[in-house]
Design an enzyme around this catalytic site. Structure first.
Site, PDB file in Angstrom:
ATOM      1  N   TYR A 142       0.819  -1.219   0.000  1.00 18.86           N
ATOM      2  CA  TYR A 142       0.000   0.000   0.000  1.00 18.86           C
ATOM      3  C   TYR A 142       0.853   1.269   0.000  1.00 18.86           C
ATOM      4  O   TYR A 142       0.368   2.357  -0.262  1.00 18.86           O
ATOM      5  CB  TYR A 142      -0.949   0.030   1.205  1.00 18.86           C
ATOM      6  CG  TYR A 142      -2.045  -1.025   1.167  1.00 18.86           C
ATOM      7  CD1 TYR A 142      -2.217  -1.845   0.065  1.00 18.86           C
ATOM      8  CD2 TYR A 142      -2.909  -1.188   2.239  1.00 18.86           C
ATOM      9  CE1 TYR A 142      -3.194  -2.810   0.035  1.00 18.86           C
ATOM     10  CE2 TYR A 142      -3.904  -2.160   2.225  1.00 18.86           C
ATOM     11  CZ  TYR A 142      -4.038  -2.963   1.122  1.00 18.86           C
ATOM     12  OH  TYR A 142      -5.026  -3.924   1.094  1.00 18.86           O
ATOM     13  N   LYS A 191       3.092 -15.451   2.435  1.00 19.49           N
ATOM     14  CA  LYS A 191       2.973 -16.197   1.183  1.00 19.49           C
ATOM     15  C   LYS A 191       4.403 -16.569   0.781  1.00 19.49           C
ATOM     16  O   LYS A 191       4.906 -16.215  -0.303  1.00 19.49           O
ATOM     17  CB  LYS A 191       2.257 -15.324   0.133  1.00 19.49           C
ATOM     18  CG  LYS A 191       1.907 -16.032  -1.151  1.00 19.49           C
ATOM     19  CD  LYS A 191       0.786 -17.034  -1.028  1.00 19.49           C
ATOM     20  CE  LYS A 191       0.572 -17.756  -2.343  1.00 19.49           C
ATOM     21  NZ  LYS A 191      -0.228 -18.976  -2.227  1.00 19.49           N
ATOM     22  N   ASP A 223      -3.418 -18.102   1.827  1.00 19.01           N
ATOM     23  CA  ASP A 223      -4.595 -18.750   1.206  1.00 19.01           C
ATOM     24  C   ASP A 223      -5.192 -19.781   2.169  1.00 19.01           C
ATOM     25  O   ASP A 223      -6.415 -19.881   2.315  1.00 19.01           O
ATOM     26  CB  ASP A 223      -4.245 -19.376  -0.155  1.00 19.01           C
ATOM     27  CG  ASP A 223      -2.855 -19.981  -0.213  1.00 19.01           C
ATOM     28  OD1 ASP A 223      -2.100 -19.872   0.778  1.00 19.01           O
ATOM     29  OD2 ASP A 223      -2.507 -20.578  -1.246  1.00 19.01           O
ATOM     30  N   ASP A 247      -5.395  -6.519   6.019  1.00 21.80           N
ATOM     31  CA  ASP A 247      -6.579  -5.766   5.600  1.00 21.80           C
ATOM     32  C   ASP A 247      -7.690  -6.756   5.227  1.00 21.80           C
ATOM     33  O   ASP A 247      -8.837  -6.663   5.688  1.00 21.80           O
ATOM     34  CB  ASP A 247      -6.181  -4.909   4.390  1.00 21.80           C
ATOM     35  CG  ASP A 247      -7.244  -3.921   3.970  1.00 21.80           C
ATOM     36  OD1 ASP A 247      -8.233  -3.784   4.707  1.00 21.80           O
ATOM     37  OD2 ASP A 247      -7.084  -3.296   2.908  1.00 21.80           O
ATOM     38  N   ASP A 251     -11.087  -8.186   7.843  1.00 23.02           N
ATOM     39  CA  ASP A 251     -12.490  -7.998   7.443  1.00 23.02           C
ATOM     40  C   ASP A 251     -13.208  -9.339   7.405  1.00 23.02           C
ATOM     41  O   ASP A 251     -14.373  -9.449   7.807  1.00 23.02           O
ATOM     42  CB  ASP A 251     -12.587  -7.325   6.070  1.00 23.02           C
ATOM     43  CG  ASP A 251     -12.621  -5.809   6.184  1.00 23.02           C
ATOM     44  OD1 ASP A 251     -12.113  -5.300   7.207  1.00 23.02           O
ATOM     45  OD2 ASP A 251     -13.133  -5.149   5.269  1.00 23.02           O
TER      46      ASP A 251
END
Ligand code: NAD
Length: 356
Positions: A142, A191, A223, A247, A251
């Site tokens: 980001y 990852k 994942d 992020d 959620d």
């Protein structure tokens, strides 16, 4: 002890929910012999209206001079026409920067009384779920280099993920320290089978772990983590991950809890001073109607006691009161099943205080 708390109420339901949390803190102060000094500062639309700046210098100075910051929410249709740096939300981003907050803690706890309101199957939520997700807040993709360029197939866009050893080290310390205050189980999500940044992340997290031998740290690929959160949320205690993975996963995890009005958060840096706020926005559609659920902000105040002031017993008392209120069937209108006989913001606050 005396604690100086900066209150940034903001816009919409911000003032109602922050006032509720202040009432709860005052009761805690009386009960446990602490004194909380509250000072109000402007941010967001309220600050734009008062002085044309979503984060006046006085607010920055006041928050920096406080032991911690309790934040409501900012924004609303009145200021939607403003662009970029002039928007209310920019006030919050600038405040996080000014306080040098790099870790976002988001607990996703399923309270027993809300098990029927959680989307996963009854047998899955029956085992309970109490997850603390730590998301790196100021690095990663980001904030990396981005842009457009000519690629193999013509015009292409790119974003870059980069993490320094220092950025991983400092959030790893917070993660292990958080795990020490909870179940001593840490899951680091990455990852590493594909990304170089994840391989560095993994290496640094384990190296820092040598300083916290009581904490068990396991790695999980992102994942798999996304799948496991739905399949068996009860297996997670503390999760630490990068900005983008955090992020998305936070959620996903928040949905297990039943309502956005329940979710607290803390943003922390290198000092004990943190910024505590509900994860929801200013809910302009219900501002002033008394329908706001104050629980997320009350639980954010409990996080302040736990993480900034080390007042564990007092934080437990607030969380336990919320738990009992929900168990007893009290609801605000946003919680499923709360439409009939729902409590107002003030009534919910009174009820929580009566259980303290
Ligand atoms: P929102 O979170 O404010 O509201 C989404 C929905 O959830 C609304 O229907 C609202 O009534 C409901 N809701 C939210 N909190 C609630 C609570 N405590 N009790 C009961 N119901 C609640 O999101 P939005 O509508 O997309 O945004 C409204 C404004 O808030 C926008 O200006 C947005 O930019 C701003 N915002 C601010 C923050 C922040 O200050 N941290 C975060 C998100 C959005």
């Amino acid at each position: 002890m005396n604690y100086k708390i900066a209150l940034v109420k903001g816009d919409g339901i911000g003032p109602e929910i922050v006032d509720s949390a202040v009432r709860v803190l005052e009761v805690i102060g009386e009960k446990y012999g602490h004194s909380f000094e509250f000072n109000e500062y402007l941010a967001g639309g309220a600050a734009i209206d008062a002085c044309g700046d979503p984060l006046p210098e006085e607010s920055v100075k006041g928050c920096l001079a406080s032991d911690s910051v309790l934040f409501g929410a900012v924004g609303g249709p009145k200021w939607d026409g403003l662009s970029g740096d002039a928007r209310p939300e920019k006030g919050l981003l600038r405040l996080r920067q000014a306080l040098e907050l790099f870790t976002n803690l988001r607990p996703a706890k399923l309270y027993g009384g809300l098990k029927d309101d959680s989307p996963p199957r009854a047998d899955i939520v029956a085992k309970g779920s109490d997850i603390m997700i730590l998301r790196e807040l100021t690095g990663g993709i980001y904030f990396g280099e981005r842009g457009y360029r000519e690629g193999k197939y013509g015009k292409e866009a790119y974003d870059t993920e980069a993490y320094s050893v220092m950025e991983i080290e400092r959030i790893a310390h917070v993660a292990y320290q958080t795990a020490m205050k909870r179940g001593k189980n840490l899951i680091s999500v990455d990852k590493a089978n594909v990304l170089e940044t994840s391989r560095l992340w993994r290496e640094v997290v384990h190296r820092i772990g040598e300083q916290y031998p009581e904490v068990t740290c396991k790695d999980m690929l992102v994942d798999n983590a996304a799948m496991q959160l739905v399949r068996n949320p009860g297996q997670f205690d503390v999760v630490v991950t990068s900005n983008m993975f955090g992020d998305i996963l936070s959620d996903e995890a928040s949905q297990i809890t039943g309502s956005i009005g329940m979710l607290a958060s803390a943003s922390l840096g290198n000092t004990k001073r943190g910024l505590y706020e509900p994860i929801h926005g200013s809910a302009p559609d219900i501002a002033g109607t008394g329908k706001a659920n104050p629980i997320a902000t009350i639980l954010s105040a409990a996080m302040m006691l736990r993480y900034s002031f080390d007042l564990t017993e007092e934080a437990d008392a607030i969380e336990e009161a919320v738990n009992k209120v929900l168990d007893a069937g009290y609801r605000t209108a946003d919680i499923a099943g709360g439409a009939e006989g729902a409590l107002s913001c003030t009534e919910m606050t009174d009820t929580i205080i009566s259980y303290l």
